[in-house]
Design a protein around this motif. Structure first.
Motif, PDB file in Angstrom:
ATOM      1  N   LEU A   1       1.197  -1.718  -0.026  1.00  0.00           N
ATOM      2  CA  LEU A   1       0.025  -0.066   0.242  1.00  0.00           C
ATOM      3  C   LEU A   1       1.071   0.689   0.251  1.00  0.00           C
ATOM      4  O   LEU A   1       0.838   2.001  -0.713  1.00  0.00           O
ATOM      5  CB  LEU A   1      -1.058   0.240   1.568  1.00  0.00           C
ATOM      6  CG  LEU A   1      -2.015  -1.225   1.272  1.00  0.00           C
ATOM      7  CD1 LEU A   1      -2.987  -0.937   2.175  1.00  0.00           C
ATOM      8  CD2 LEU A   1      -3.194  -0.035   0.112  1.00  0.00           C
ATOM      9  N   ARG A   2       1.956   1.741   0.990  1.00  0.00           N
ATOM     10  CA  ARG A   2       2.438   2.486   0.832  1.00  0.00           C
ATOM     11  C   ARG A   2       3.431   2.613  -0.579  1.00  0.00           C
ATOM     12  O   ARG A   2       3.877   4.064  -0.531  1.00  0.00           O
ATOM     13  CB  ARG A   2       3.556   2.369   2.359  1.00  0.00           C
ATOM     14  CG  ARG A   2       5.089   3.274   1.682  1.00  0.00           C
ATOM     15  CD  ARG A   2       3.584   4.950   2.473  1.00  0.00           C
ATOM     16  NE  ARG A   2       4.566   5.735   2.803  1.00  0.00           N
ATOM     17  CZ  ARG A   2       4.606   6.739   1.721  1.00  0.00           C
ATOM     18  NH1 ARG A   2       4.260   6.538   0.748  1.00  0.00           N
ATOM     19  NH2 ARG A   2       5.282   8.705   2.207  1.00  0.00           N
ATOM     20  N   ASP A   3       4.007   1.519  -0.969  1.00  0.00           N
ATOM     21  CA  ASP A   3       4.468   1.407  -2.412  1.00  0.00           C
ATOM     22  C   ASP A   3       3.554   2.120  -2.805  1.00  0.00           C
ATOM     23  O   ASP A   3       4.295   2.641  -4.305  1.00  0.00           O
ATOM     24  CB  ASP A   3       5.419   0.046  -2.537  1.00  0.00           C
ATOM     25  CG  ASP A   3       6.022   0.539  -3.852  1.00  0.00           C
ATOM     26  OD1 ASP A   3       6.591   1.210  -4.155  1.00  0.00           O
ATOM     27  OD2 ASP A   3       5.789  -0.562  -4.917  1.00  0.00           O
TER      28      ASP A   3
ATOM     29  N   VAL B   1      -9.168   4.517   7.125  1.00  0.00           N
ATOM     30  CA  VAL B   1     -10.563   5.429   6.751  1.00  0.00           C
ATOM     31  C   VAL B   1     -11.017   5.217   5.762  1.00  0.00           C
ATOM     32  O   VAL B   1     -10.345   5.480   4.980  1.00  0.00           O
ATOM     33  CB  VAL B   1     -10.938   7.168   7.037  1.00  0.00           C
ATOM     34  CG1 VAL B   1     -12.222   7.372   7.108  1.00  0.00           C
ATOM     35  CG2 VAL B   1     -10.204   7.487   8.330  1.00  0.00           C
ATOM     36  N   ALA B   2     -12.523   3.761   5.958  1.00  0.00           N
ATOM     37  CA  ALA B   2     -12.865   3.465   4.991  1.00  0.00           C
ATOM     38  C   ALA B   2     -14.217   3.714   4.565  1.00  0.00           C
ATOM     39  O   ALA B   2     -14.798   3.883   5.711  1.00  0.00           O
ATOM     40  CB  ALA B   2     -12.918   1.852   5.075  1.00  0.00           C
ATOM     41  N   GLU B   3     -14.161   4.056   3.450  1.00  0.00           N
ATOM     42  CA  GLU B   3     -15.157   4.868   2.630  1.00  0.00           C
ATOM     43  C   GLU B   3     -15.743   3.971   1.138  1.00  0.00           C
ATOM     44  O   GLU B   3     -15.090   3.454   0.950  1.00  0.00           O
ATOM     45  CB  GLU B   3     -15.841   6.531   2.239  1.00  0.00           C
ATOM     46  CG  GLU B   3     -14.924   7.117   2.950  1.00  0.00           C
ATOM     47  CD  GLU B   3     -15.816   7.873   4.635  1.00  0.00           C
ATOM     48  OE1 GLU B   3     -17.457   7.196   3.736  1.00  0.00           O
ATOM     49  OE2 GLU B   3     -15.473   8.256   5.432  1.00  0.00           O
TER      50      GLU B   3
ATOM     51  N   ALA C   1      -8.419   5.798   2.658  1.00  0.00           N
ATOM     52  CA  ALA C   1      -7.654   6.631   3.367  1.00  0.00           C
ATOM     53  C   ALA C   1      -6.445   5.733   4.751  1.00  0.00           C
ATOM     54  O   ALA C   1      -7.054   5.478   6.013  1.00  0.00           O
ATOM     55  CB  ALA C   1      -7.702   7.870   3.727  1.00  0.00           C
ATOM     56  N   VAL C   2      -5.793   5.645   4.733  1.00  0.00           N
ATOM     57  CA  VAL C   2      -4.592   5.847   5.508  1.00  0.00           C
ATOM     58  C   VAL C   2      -3.402   6.579   5.807  1.00  0.00           C
ATOM     59  O   VAL C   2      -2.853   7.364   4.929  1.00  0.00           O
ATOM     60  CB  VAL C   2      -3.991   4.512   5.009  1.00  0.00           C
ATOM     61  CG1 VAL C   2      -2.687   3.243   5.724  1.00  0.00           C
ATOM     62  CG2 VAL C   2      -4.611   3.183   4.166  1.00  0.00           C
ATOM     63  N   THR C   3      -3.459   6.802   7.352  1.00  0.00           N
ATOM     64  CA  THR C   3      -2.249   7.402   7.844  1.00  0.00           C
ATOM     65  C   THR C   3      -0.993   6.906   8.204  1.00  0.00           C
ATOM     66  O   THR C   3      -1.697   5.886   9.141  1.00  0.00           O
ATOM     67  CB  THR C   3      -2.433   8.337   8.561  1.00  0.00           C
ATOM     68  OG1 THR C   3      -3.785   9.318   8.622  1.00  0.00           O
ATOM     69  CG2 THR C   3      -1.965   9.341   9.379  1.00  0.00           C
TER      70      THR C   3
ATOM     71  N   HIS D   1       2.224  10.965   6.976  1.00  0.00           N
ATOM     72  CA  HIS D   1       1.434  10.471   5.581  1.00  0.00           C
ATOM     73  C   HIS D   1       0.623  10.438   5.150  1.00  0.00           C
ATOM     74  O   HIS D   1       0.537   8.769   5.656  1.00  0.00           O
ATOM     75  CB  HIS D   1       3.113  10.178   4.590  1.00  0.00           C
ATOM     76  CG  HIS D   1       2.406  10.296   2.902  1.00  0.00           C
ATOM     77  ND1 HIS D   1       3.171  11.449   2.311  1.00  0.00           N
ATOM     78  CD2 HIS D   1       2.160   9.349   2.101  1.00  0.00           C
ATOM     79  CE1 HIS D   1       3.064  11.276   1.186  1.00  0.00           C
ATOM     80  NE2 HIS D   1       1.767  10.115   1.463  1.00  0.00           N
ATOM     81  N   GLN D   2      -0.531  11.117   4.672  1.00  0.00           N
ATOM     82  CA  GLN D   2      -1.810  10.218   4.203  1.00  0.00           C
ATOM     83  C   GLN D   2      -1.810   9.706   2.557  1.00  0.00           C
ATOM     84  O   GLN D   2      -1.198  10.434   2.427  1.00  0.00           O
ATOM     85  CB  GLN D   2      -2.405  11.040   4.593  1.00  0.00           C
ATOM     86  CG  GLN D   2      -3.878   9.965   4.312  1.00  0.00           C
ATOM     87  CD  GLN D   2      -5.038  11.225   4.936  1.00  0.00           C
ATOM     88  OE1 GLN D   2      -5.775  12.603   3.600  1.00  0.00           O
ATOM     89  NE2 GLN D   2      -6.252  11.499   6.022  1.00  0.00           N
ATOM     90  N   SER D   3      -1.922   8.711   2.400  1.00  0.00           N
ATOM     91  CA  SER D   3      -2.625   7.554   1.227  1.00  0.00           C
ATOM     92  C   SER D   3      -4.631   7.397   0.498  1.00  0.00           C
ATOM     93  O   SER D   3      -4.868   7.320   1.893  1.00  0.00           O
ATOM     94  CB  SER D   3      -1.589   6.305   0.674  1.00  0.00           C
ATOM     95  OG  SER D   3      -0.367   6.744   1.483  1.00  0.00           O
ATOM     96  N   VAL D   4      -4.444   7.697  -0.173  1.00  0.00           N
ATOM     97  CA  VAL D   4      -6.115   7.886  -0.940  1.00  0.00           C
ATOM     98  C   VAL D   4      -5.922   7.292  -1.356  1.00  0.00           C
ATOM     99  O   VAL D   4      -5.415   7.115  -2.738  1.00  0.00           O
ATOM    100  CB  VAL D   4      -6.196   8.928  -0.558  1.00  0.00           C
ATOM    101  CG1 VAL D   4      -8.219   8.563  -1.012  1.00  0.00           C
ATOM    102  CG2 VAL D   4      -6.588   9.935   0.401  1.00  0.00           C
TER     103      VAL D   4
END
Length: 382
Positions: free
Chosen positions: A34-36, A68-70, A75-77, A83-86
């Motif tokens: 995910l981060r990659d 946070v799941a929508e 969204a992952v912090t 850092h936040q990834s969406v």
């Protein structure tokens, strides 16, 4: 893949985020993955080759701090630097890598066939020019069956160039961009003669053989000969594996040399006759006894190699493997040269077929883009 699936819920630990989908599917997405795959403005998108983030800059123990799941986003912090990834739900589902997702989403449909195939995949040229669904059908048919018949191209000599420009990029070889298959008074290759030609792979002497071949019929033979014949090389490989597993295994690993000498060029390849992917599935077949040169394998394997090749050619030449079609003026036949073996019957008279090739990667890439544009996925028959 259910393209309309949304995210129902998500849980996480240091190792991974686990998503529950609205259609009942589960995805485990590892933290490093995910981060990659963060594609924010700071990290840069991978798909365009504009990636800014370096893999080695990611901590070995990277882990989510919050998730946070929508329905349509995740969204992952990250715990190391905040850092936040969406990620969109569509992107996550398209790229999910569970066994089920890999099976359902990441493989194009392959229909293996033999001489019992009666319904040829067919498209109309005027619709290909105006209808994305028909254009996609052309690309998907070649991906699924290895070939497609196109009608209504006309008999102008530049028709084949217009077709090539629509579906990919022309590949130029020592034959030039285009090659006219006609009977020649001073023949240089077998195609210059009017006799029959057995099923074969074109230009197997290249490490990267020609990709998608196009044959455009300008004028069929008045005698009714020159009938186009196709053989599914994937089916040839399947039958070989069933009849003689040891021969099949040998042809997937020993090099079979092909060579063509042209003026100041000596073009040589030394790849196995059958190439497999990482899952052991056939992805390319190279069979052409006319271009085989002196085979060089360990002496203990020479007799077995010849026996395996002879078995493969016997299968490829069986009438039961072959389908036939007599092209009319204005027809064009497109096929994947590394999937389908092609041949023709002999003929008498003035027959004229133009030939060219387009790059294989770009051709299939256009098909993927058309599937995304039309929202249609899976088999051409669907």
């Amino acid at each position: 893949m259910a393209d309309t699936a949304t995210i129902t819920s998500a849980s996480f630990d240091t190792a991974a985020v686990r998503i529950q989908w609205s259609d009942g599917h589960h995805s485990t997405l590892h933290s490093m993955w995910l981060r990659d795959n963060c594609a924010c403005a700071d990290c840069g998108p991978h798909a365009t080759g504009s990636r800014l983030q370096r893999l080695l800059d990611i901590p070995d123990d990277v882990a989510p701090a919050t998730v946070v799941a929508e329905p349509d986003t995740l969204a992952v912090t990250w715990d190391d630097d905040g850092h936040q990834s969406v990620y969109t739900a569509h992107w996550l589902r398209t790229n999910a890598y569970s066994p089920t997702a890999l099976r359902d989403s990441h493989k194009s449909v392959k229909t293996v066939w033999d001489g019992t195939l009666t319904q040829w995949p067919t498209v109309e040229w005027d619709k290909v020019l105006t209808d994305d669904t028909e254009r996609r059908k052309l690309h998907v048919a070649v991906a699924e069956f290895g070939f497609v018949l196109l009608r209504g191209l006309g008999t102008d000599h530049d028709g084949i160039e217009k077709l090539a420009d629509e579906i990919g990029y022309l590949r130029e070889t020592h034959y030039g961009k285009f090659f006219d298959l006609i009977t020649r008074a001073e023949p240089q290759i077998l195609a210059d003669l009017a006799g029959p030609i057995l099923p074969h792979t074109d230009e197997a002497y290249r490490r990267v053989p020609t990709g998608i071949n196009i044959f455009h019929c300008i004028k069929p033979s008045p005698c009714g000969g020159g009938v186009s014949q196709l053989v599914d090389a994937y089916n040839v490989a399947r039958i070989l594996r069933e009849r003689d597993p040891e021969a099949y295994e040998l042809l997937t690993r020993v090099p079979v040399q092909h060579q063509r000498r042209i003026e100041d060029q000596v073009i040589t390849s030394d790849l196995p006759a059958i190439l497999l992917d990482h899952e052991g599935e056939v992805v390319e077949v190279r069979l052409n006894e006319r271009t085989m040169t002196a085979i060089r394998v360990d002496e203990d394997l020479m007799e077995e190699t010849y026996a395996a090749l002879r078995t493969a050619f016997r299968i490829a030449y069986e009438p039961a493997q072959r389908i036939e079609y007599t092209m009319a003026a204005g027809d064009a036949l497109l096929f994947d040269n590394l999937r389908v073996l092609h041949a023709r019957t002999g003929y008498n008279g003035d027959r004229h077929v133009r030939q060219c090739q387009v790059m294989r990667d770009e051709f299939f890439a256009k098909g993927v883009a058309l599937s995304e544009k039309t929202g249609l996925f899976g088999s051409v028959q669907a």
